[in-house]
Scaffold this active site. Structure first.
Site, mmCIF file in Angstrom:
data_model
loop_
_atom_site.group_PDB
_atom_site.id
_atom_site.type_symbol
_atom_site.label_atom_id
_atom_site.label_comp_id
_atom_site.label_asym_id
_atom_site.label_seq_id
_atom_site.Cartn_x
_atom_site.Cartn_y
_atom_site.Cartn_z
ATOM 1 N N CYS A 45 38.146 46.764 47.115
ATOM 2 C CA CYS A 45 37.710 48.172 47.050
ATOM 3 C C CYS A 45 36.265 48.263 46.560
ATOM 4 O O CYS A 45 35.953 47.881 45.425
ATOM 5 C CB CYS A 45 38.637 48.958 46.125
ATOM 6 S SG CYS A 45 38.058 50.629 45.753
ATOM 7 N N CYS A 48 35.772 50.439 43.478
ATOM 8 C CA CYS A 48 36.174 49.778 42.234
ATOM 9 C C CYS A 48 35.034 48.936 41.671
ATOM 10 O O CYS A 48 34.812 48.904 40.459
ATOM 11 C CB CYS A 48 37.411 48.908 42.472
ATOM 12 S SG CYS A 48 38.870 49.828 43.017
#
Length: 434
Positions: A45, A48
């Site tokens: 991600c 993230c």
């Protein structure tokens, strides 16, 4: 490169200092007795990776403040069963665990906003206000608060129940009549009041219905700057959202006029529209463009139906308060066309639009990592195709000279030689007869 070095440095500091703990499957066992603020992430991600330095700052700040809240993070790809049990659907997801309860954080991904959420939710659900000075201090710090006034009652039980549900959004307090400002006039107690917009509004069971629903309807100021996070939360309400989309950095005369008209409407016509509309303004059109999958001009007026992802635009230019009133009323009576929506075609279009936006955002925030994530499966596919196309079939392989390919070939070869020999003999006999 600088951000990458900073992230790695913060990671090392966080791990060594114990600011952020990497969690595993045992988390379910010991979370019951402690307060935990947890980020659920996935290594692939891009959001993230961008958020990681902020998360370590949150851990360090809470540690320095002496907070009882532990800060952790969990890789959902390694601990998928835990993630599934906590209903993790997006990344990064932030949850605060408090005993048997868990609270989702849906606000801005900033250090101050997350710490504010943590301090609010980890403390008492309803906080007592014991003096006039404390009441004034709380009012100076918060734009909106709920206060229960009175003693024990069934209303108080309902208030505590609703506070447990909505503590993720705002603060809840209790107080006696003596500590309230003199400007506050009460007909009767017990009562629940919401203080916002420089004034207060009292809950009336006969007019407002269920207390929890009233709290949900009133949990935003009548008019304020709306961002993507607050707009997302408005999807939980039945209200339409009337927005002035403006450019705050370079405000034009029309932008100022739209903002002023919307604020005036929210103030002067609050009682008329309080059940139907939430008013505000938004800086920039990026989020709105993604929501409607189109381009909204700046400045402009738009009405959003967040429950079905629909929207309405004025058919003519808004010049006066009367023009704005006609537009809002036309939306309510259905004479203005509702665009967008969440039908099958719109839903399919939105999936592809979000996928495209996600990929573009990944390459903008972490280009090297995104190239690796997208290029790895593509490279594997190319290698498989190349290997398949260049492979030599077994039946096309030629045996070396003097070597036999197989017993079957020997037999066939021998048989072929015999046939050729037989044919040669027959040809000689035929010549003799001639």
């Amino acid at each position: 490169m600088r951000n990458l070095i900073l992230t790695v440095l913060l990671s090392v500091i966080a791990v060594v200092s114990g600011y952020v703990e990497e969690l595993d499957d045992k988390f379910k066992e010991y979370r019951q007795d402690e307060l935990w603020l947890v980020e659920f992430y996935a290594p692939w991600c891009a959001y993230c990776h961008t958020f990681e330095p902020i998360w370590y700052e949150v851990g360090a700040e809470l540690k320095s403040l002496g907070s009882p809240v532990n800060v952790g993070k969990m890789d959902t790809t390694e601990h998928s069963s835990i993630a599934s049990g906590f209903n993790i659907r997006g990344y990064p997801t932030i949850k605060l665990f408090k005993g048997d309860l868990s609270f989702d954080y849906n606000g801005p991904r900033t250090k101050d906003a997350i710490i504010e959420f943590t301090n609010r939710v980890s403390g008492p659900v309803v906080r007592p206000l014991s003096s006039v000075q404390l009441f004034q201090h709380v009012m100076s710090r918060h734009d909106l608060i709920y206060v229960y006034i009175g003693g024990e009652s069934l209303l108080k039980k309902e208030y505590y129940k609703a506070a447990t549900e909505y503590i993720v959004h705002t603060y809840f307090f209790s107080a006696s009549e003596e500590i309230l400002p003199k400007a506050v006039t009460l007909q009767d107690v017990p009562v629940v009041a919401v203080f916002k917009d420089g004034t207060y509004y009292l809950y009336n069971e006969f007019i407002d219905g269920d207390l929890s629903s009233w709290i949900n309807r009133e949990r935003f100021p009548s008019y304020f700057q709306i961002d993507s996070f607050s707009l997302y939360q408005m999807g939980e309400q039945s209200k339409l959202v009337a927005l002035a989309v403006v450019d705050e950095k370079n405000p034009s005369e029309e932008s100022i006029r739209y903002k002023t008209l919307m604020e005036r409407l929210a103030t002067e016509y609050r009682d008329h529209y309080k059940s139907d509309y939430q008013f505000g303004y938004m800086d920039g059109n990026e989020y709105i463009n993604g929501l409607i999958m189109g381009e909204v001009a700046i400045p402009s007026i738009i009405v959003l139906n967040m429950t079905i992802d629909g929207y309405c635009l004025p058919e003519s230019k808004i010049e006066t308060i009367e023009d704005l009133l006609r537009f809002l009323n036309s939306v309510l009576d259905g004479s203005t066309s509702l665009l967008g929506g969440n039908g099958f075609l719109q839903g399919t279009k939105r999936i592809f639009f979000k996928a495209k936006s996600t990929v573009v955002s990944m390459f903008q925030t972490a280009p090297i990592f995104s190239c690796f994530v997208c290029g790895l499966p593509l490279g594997i596919v190319v290698m498989v195709i190349w290997a398949t196309c260049t492979a030599v079939p077994a039946y096309e392989e030629k045996p070396e000279e003097g070597a036999t390919a197989s017993p079957a070939l020997d037999a066939q070869g021998k048989k072929a030689n015999e046939l050729q020999s037989g044919s040669a003999e027959k040809t000689s006999e035929a010549k003799k007869e001639d």
